[in-house]
Scaffold this active site. Sequence first.
Site, PDB file in Angstrom:
ATOM      1  CD  GLU A  41      55.207   2.868  28.448  1.00  0.00           C
ATOM      2  OE1 GLU A  41      54.713   3.775  27.753  1.00  0.00           O
ATOM      3  OE2 GLU A  41      54.882   2.671  29.642  1.00  0.00           O
ATOM      4  CE  LYS A 112      51.193   4.825  26.577  1.00  0.00           C
ATOM      5  NZ  LYS A 112      52.172   5.308  27.590  1.00  0.00           N
ATOM      6  CB  CYS A 149      51.829   2.074  29.936  1.00  0.00           C
ATOM      7  SG  CYS A 149      52.174   2.737  31.587  1.00  0.00           S
TER       8      CYS A 149
END
Length: 273
Positions: A41, A112, A149
């Site tokens: 990321e 995300k 993440c």
Amino acid sequence: MRVALVQLAADIDSAANREHISTQLAGLTADDALDLVVLPEASMHDFGAADHDLAAAAEPLDGPFVQLIAAEARRLGTTIVAGMFERTGDDLPFNTLVAVGPDGSLRTTYRKIHLYDSFGYKESDRLLPGEIEPVVIDVAGRPVGLMTCYDLRFPELARELVDAGAETLVVPAAWVAGDHKLDHWRTLLQARAIENTVHVVAAAQGGDRYTGHSLVADPWGSIVVEADSGSEILRADLAADDVARTRDVNPSLANRRLAPPRPAASRKSSLPS
């Protein structure tokens, strides 16, 4: 499927990051016959301090970062997944994964979904959340689901990806270091592998600020390979029949009763790998 995980520590100098990525990827060649390379990321540009302007650093999907990833994907003849901040028409950018195919074309993006508003941090002040739309792509004939993440802490997303056909979960991350954080990182990655009987491929940022410890877990949840905290490239071979063999012995997905399988709204790449 032969994979490589690139662990690095990004900076807030995007040009320097591109140079660093090029230098690190120079350790890979087409002779490695890789199917998938995963970068962390925010590989394009680090988050920086809480007041750092990510909108100013964000790039379009045809910008310098994606151009670099495309050139490396063509050179290696592989699919590359990497994290960036994507410019939008809004004041805030997306935290985006790009998946670039062996021909250098942008195959898909994943923005995300779960922003890191936790542990005293508020990612939503600086970034927009993506649509709730699980993304699965084909890599070397294997369905691969994309997560980023903090998404790791939400098992329902991993399950949506698996219901959409994913047999491998790819998790680029910049997992902030701190008390309990390495234990959480390992435990959650192994849990997502065990409960979904899938491979998990997690490429993390290293250095002083982040936890590092990129790793690959097999469908039993066993760690196949794991980095420390520095810059490193890990390699692993994911056997095609590992998932089927594991599910034959442990058919927990088939045995679900509270949440039976249902069609998931997913976006899949139709391009060949």
